[in-house]
Design a protein around this motif. Sequence first.
Motif, PDB file in Angstrom:
ATOM      1  N   ARG A 103       0.821  -1.201   0.000  1.00 51.94           N
ATOM      2  CA  ARG A 103       0.000   0.000   0.000  1.00 51.94           C
ATOM      3  C   ARG A 103       0.859   1.257   0.000  1.00 51.94           C
ATOM      4  N   ALA A 104       1.959   1.236   0.738  1.00 51.01           N
ATOM      5  CA  ALA A 104       2.857   2.389   0.756  1.00 51.01           C
ATOM      6  C   ALA A 104       3.471   2.624  -0.625  1.00 51.01           C
ATOM      7  N   PHE A 105       3.878   1.544  -1.286  1.00 51.86           N
ATOM      8  CA  PHE A 105       4.446   1.677  -2.629  1.00 51.86           C
ATOM      9  C   PHE A 105       3.401   2.179  -3.613  1.00 51.86           C
ATOM     10  N   LEU A 106       2.161   1.700  -3.475  1.00 48.59           N
ATOM     11  CA  LEU A 106       1.082   2.173  -4.344  1.00 48.59           C
ATOM     12  C   LEU A 106       0.819   3.658  -4.132  1.00 48.59           C
ATOM     13  N   ALA A 107       0.861   4.112  -2.876  1.00 50.61           N
ATOM     14  CA  ALA A 107       0.651   5.533  -2.595  1.00 50.61           C
ATOM     15  C   ALA A 107       1.754   6.379  -3.221  1.00 50.61           C
ATOM     16  N   VAL A 108       2.998   5.898  -3.172  1.00 49.14           N
ATOM     17  CA  VAL A 108       4.114   6.636  -3.767  1.00 49.14           C
ATOM     18  C   VAL A 108       3.954   6.723  -5.286  1.00 49.14           C
ATOM     19  N   ILE A 109       3.555   5.620  -5.908  1.00 46.42           N
ATOM     20  CA  ILE A 109       3.382   5.607  -7.363  1.00 46.42           C
ATOM     21  C   ILE A 109       2.265   6.562  -7.782  1.00 46.42           C
ATOM     22  N   LEU A 110       1.137   6.544  -7.068  1.00 51.51           N
ATOM     23  CA  LEU A 110       0.027   7.442  -7.395  1.00 51.51           C
ATOM     24  C   LEU A 110       0.419   8.902  -7.188  1.00 51.51           C
ATOM     25  N   ASN A 111       1.161   9.165  -6.129  1.00 48.12           N
ATOM     26  CA  ASN A 111       1.596  10.538  -5.870  1.00 48.12           C
ATOM     27  C   ASN A 111       2.561  11.031  -6.941  1.00 48.12           C
ATOM     28  N   LEU A 112       3.493  10.182  -7.338  1.00 51.79           N
ATOM     29  CA  LEU A 112       4.435  10.562  -8.389  1.00 51.79           C
ATOM     30  C   LEU A 112       3.724  10.769  -9.720  1.00 51.79           C
ATOM     31  N   LEU A 113       2.733   9.934 -10.009  1.00 52.91           N
ATOM     32  CA  LEU A 113       1.962  10.094 -11.242  1.00 52.91           C
ATOM     33  C   LEU A 113       1.180  11.401 -11.234  1.00 52.91           C
ATOM     34  N   ALA A 114       0.568  11.725 -10.087  1.00 53.66           N
ATOM     35  CA  ALA A 114      -0.164  12.990  -9.979  1.00 53.66           C
ATOM     36  C   ALA A 114       0.768  14.182 -10.138  1.00 53.66           C
ATOM     37  N   LEU A 115       1.954  14.095  -9.556  1.00 53.71           N
ATOM     38  CA  LEU A 115       2.927  15.187  -9.672  1.00 53.71           C
ATOM     39  C   LEU A 115       3.369  15.385 -11.116  1.00 53.71           C
ATOM     40  N   LEU A 136       5.045  10.431   9.847  1.00 52.45           N
ATOM     41  CA  LEU A 136       5.321  10.867   8.480  1.00 52.45           C
ATOM     42  C   LEU A 136       4.188  10.473   7.543  1.00 52.45           C
ATOM     43  N   ASN A 137       3.652   9.279   7.763  1.00 57.84           N
ATOM     44  CA  ASN A 137       2.532   8.814   6.953  1.00 57.84           C
ATOM     45  C   ASN A 137       1.323   9.718   7.128  1.00 57.84           C
ATOM     46  N   ALA A 138       1.045  10.119   8.361  1.00 61.48           N
ATOM     47  CA  ALA A 138      -0.098  10.997   8.621  1.00 61.48           C
ATOM     48  C   ALA A 138       0.091  12.365   7.974  1.00 61.48           C
ATOM     49  N   PHE A 139       1.283  12.948   8.096  1.00 66.22           N
ATOM     50  CA  PHE A 139       1.549  14.242   7.476  1.00 66.22           C
ATOM     51  C   PHE A 139       1.455  14.157   5.953  1.00 66.22           C
ATOM     52  N   SER A 178      -4.076   8.599  -3.897  1.00 64.97           N
ATOM     53  CA  SER A 178      -2.889   8.460  -3.053  1.00 64.97           C
ATOM     54  C   SER A 178      -3.192   8.850  -1.613  1.00 64.97           C
ATOM     55  N   ALA A 179      -3.979   9.913  -1.421  1.00 64.11           N
ATOM     56  CA  ALA A 179      -4.334  10.331  -0.060  1.00 64.11           C
ATOM     57  C   ALA A 179      -5.165   9.264   0.650  1.00 64.11           C
ATOM     58  N   VAL A 180      -6.130   8.679  -0.050  1.00 63.79           N
ATOM     59  CA  VAL A 180      -6.962   7.635   0.559  1.00 63.79           C
ATOM     60  C   VAL A 180      -6.115   6.408   0.904  1.00 63.79           C
ATOM     61  N   THR A 181      -5.224   6.030   0.015  1.00 61.09           N
ATOM     62  CA  THR A 181      -4.352   4.881   0.278  1.00 61.09           C
ATOM     63  C   THR A 181      -3.447   5.139   1.481  1.00 61.09           C
ATOM     64  N   THR A 182      -2.905   6.348   1.577  1.00 61.40           N
ATOM     65  CA  THR A 182      -2.030   6.683   2.704  1.00 61.40           C
ATOM     66  C   THR A 182      -2.802   6.688   4.020  1.00 61.40           C
ATOM     67  N   LEU A 183      -4.000   7.274   4.022  1.00 59.95           N
ATOM     68  CA  LEU A 183      -4.820   7.269   5.232  1.00 59.95           C
ATOM     69  C   LEU A 183      -5.215   5.861   5.639  1.00 59.95           C
ATOM     70  N   ASN A 184      -5.522   5.030   4.656  1.00 62.34           N
ATOM     71  CA  ASN A 184      -5.867   3.641   4.947  1.00 62.34           C
ATOM     72  C   ASN A 184      -4.696   2.898   5.573  1.00 62.34           C
ATOM     73  N   THR A 185      -3.498   3.136   5.045  1.00 63.54           N
ATOM     74  CA  THR A 185      -2.306   2.499   5.605  1.00 63.54           C
ATOM     75  C   THR A 185      -2.070   2.941   7.047  1.00 63.54           C
ATOM     76  N   TYR A 186      -2.196   4.238   7.292  1.00 61.02           N
ATOM     77  CA  TYR A 186      -1.970   4.768   8.646  1.00 61.02           C
ATOM     78  C   TYR A 186      -2.998   4.211   9.635  1.00 61.02           C
ATOM     79  N   THR A 187      -4.283   4.278   9.260  1.00 59.60           N
ATOM     80  CA  THR A 187      -5.337   3.837  10.180  1.00 59.60           C
ATOM     81  C   THR A 187      -5.237   2.350  10.481  1.00 59.60           C
TER      82      THR A 187
END
Length: 315
Positions: free
Chosen positions: A11-23, A162-165, A223-232
């Motif tokens: 999930r963390a890797f997926l969040a990074v990929i989605l964030n990089l794609l959005a950027l 860091l995940n939450a931020f 990416s935000a939803v994936t990151t929040l899901n990972t943190y929670t």
Amino acid sequence: MELLKGLPWRRAFLAVILNLLALSLSTTALLGSYWCTGTQKVPKPLCGKSKATKCIGVPMPPDTGASNVSSQDVVHYSWETGDDRFAFRYFHTGMWLSCEESMEGPEEKCRSFIELSPPAERGILWLSLGSEMLYISLLLISFILLMVEMLHTGNPVCGLKLNAFAAVSSVLSGLLGMVAHMMYTQVFQATVNLGPEDWRPHSWDYGWAFYMAWASFTCCMASAVTTLNTYTKTVLEFKRNHIKGYDGSFKDQPQHHQCFIQQQISSYYEPQDKPLHSVSEGVDFYSELQQKVLQSEPELGLDEVLGQMIGEDCC
């Protein structure tokens, strides 16, 4: 610390990929000039040596060269009527520039879209540009935080923070991006109706940069939803496993030890008039207690740990 060693890297890797794609998509869209495309209806120029197509052909009398009358004073007649007298040139517009096809050659003529927009709408356009830049900046910050979280495996509690931020930064950037895209659409539609007459399009539609910008917004929110899901999910599993660990680890301990642990754990769940503890405070408490009690140094006994935390007070 088996739970923390088995963090959901997928999930963390997926969040990074989605964030990089959005950027990447948002940066490309901001620098591109294909947010809107269409055609403009302009009069055809007169045909000449350098222009043989999309022009009005004018037959010249044979004695024109010998005459002393200039070509500007000669009356030209054309049998073309209606839309035949006009040419439809292609144009494309972005946040910064508006480029249109030149009727005199293959090159394009570009003008600043800020100058083309109505004066009353320029403030909104500047807000749109500022929001778009903040959107990209927050995406970059979120990407850096996610990468630090993946590479920083020494302290799991810092990783969760860091995940939450990163999740909060992604959500804020997505909201700014959505507002920026909507404001630009409003400014462009106002420019179509109130812009310069030589620029107003005859027909137009959204270009690939516009769709790329909204695809960037979609990837950002995913990416935000994936990151929040990972943190929670990590925090909930962390609490559950530690509570089970305390129940099993302190059954054989003296009564005052068990009472102390139960008070510390239940203090986060019992309804009281005190302000509610945050999730990060609970994670810090469990991590500190596990490091000092379950995985403490051999020379530090349980009585000494409890004595330091409650000042040698009994339940």
